[in-house]
Scaffold this active site. Sequence first.
Site, mmCIF file in Angstrom:
data_model
loop_
_atom_site.group_PDB
_atom_site.id
_atom_site.type_symbol
_atom_site.label_atom_id
_atom_site.label_comp_id
_atom_site.label_asym_id
_atom_site.label_seq_id
_atom_site.Cartn_x
_atom_site.Cartn_y
_atom_site.Cartn_z
ATOM 1 N N ASP A 272 40.443 39.885 44.302
ATOM 2 C CA ASP A 272 39.242 39.080 44.042
ATOM 3 C C ASP A 272 39.538 37.900 43.128
ATOM 4 O O ASP A 272 39.271 36.742 43.464
ATOM 5 C CB ASP A 272 38.170 39.947 43.377
ATOM 6 C CG ASP A 272 37.513 40.942 44.306
ATOM 7 O OD1 ASP A 272 37.676 40.810 45.523
ATOM 8 O OD2 ASP A 272 36.844 41.858 43.793
ATOM 9 N N HIS B 295 56.788 36.412 26.543
ATOM 10 C CA HIS B 295 55.823 35.721 25.680
ATOM 11 C C HIS B 295 54.432 36.323 25.842
ATOM 12 O O HIS B 295 53.937 36.985 24.945
ATOM 13 C CB HIS B 295 55.833 34.224 26.010
ATOM 14 C CG HIS B 295 54.982 33.403 25.104
ATOM 15 N ND1 HIS B 295 54.962 32.019 25.144
ATOM 16 C CD2 HIS B 295 54.102 33.738 24.128
ATOM 17 C CE1 HIS B 295 54.111 31.559 24.231
ATOM 18 N NE2 HIS B 295 53.570 32.587 23.615
ATOM 19 N N TYR C 163 30.368 36.014 46.322
ATOM 20 C CA TYR C 163 29.924 36.946 45.284
ATOM 21 C C TYR C 163 29.119 36.242 44.190
ATOM 22 O O TYR C 163 29.438 35.118 43.798
ATOM 23 C CB TYR C 163 31.146 37.627 44.655
ATOM 24 C CG TYR C 163 30.842 38.532 43.490
ATOM 25 C CD1 TYR C 163 30.389 39.827 43.679
ATOM 26 C CD2 TYR C 163 30.996 38.072 42.186
ATOM 27 C CE1 TYR C 163 30.114 40.659 42.618
ATOM 28 C CE2 TYR C 163 30.721 38.894 41.107
ATOM 29 C CZ TYR C 163 30.281 40.190 41.317
ATOM 30 O OH TYR C 163 30.006 40.996 40.266
#
Length: 221
Positions: free
Chosen positions: A125, A165, A219
């Site tokens: 998503d 990092h 959505y």
Amino acid sequence: MREHEAAVRALRQTVADLHTELTRYDLVTWTAGNVSARVPGADLMVIKPSGVSYDDLGPESMVVTDLHGELVEGDFAPSSDTAAHAYVYRHMPEVGGVVHTHSSYATAWAARGEPIPCVLTMIADEFGGDIPVGPFAMIGDDSIGRGIVETLRENRSSAVLMRSHGPFTVGKDARAAVKAAVMLEDVAKTVHFAYQLGTPEPIDRASVDRLHERYQNVYGQ
């Protein structure tokens, strides 16, 4: 600068407020991490100052720099990651917000130099596939920014795990970049747990494409 004064004032408040989301979701430790926002219609950005406690971050403490990281307005030195943020804005005009955290699970994947595989619908998503790893780069100049841009240009992900990092996320605005940072840490943790139980199965590419398209364009309200 004067013609953009209202936009800068609003973004100072927005960026200050969004830093509280980093602490709310436990994505940062001490003074690490930062949120920035591009000033619309100007070669400027608003970013957190360097080494200032999150408890002391208000709109008045945010700083304004140009897109080469040079201070334009503010009482503090800008974040040590300013050059990286600025490079992203210069080379990715669609990006309106950048976030950097050292959130534990996402940073653990960065320490391993391993992409987070797309084994969850939430990953499909939000990130559209595996969450990629960027190269190791030193802090202080635009090397990190170059690594972010080079990696994200080859992916549709809104997140990159910079090797050894930590994560950087981008979005159409600063709020979207913070949302990506929150979701990144959540899926990094879940996939870590999944590997403790076995080897999770990647989602096939066609399904990833459908999930990403629906989430990005259908959505929500």
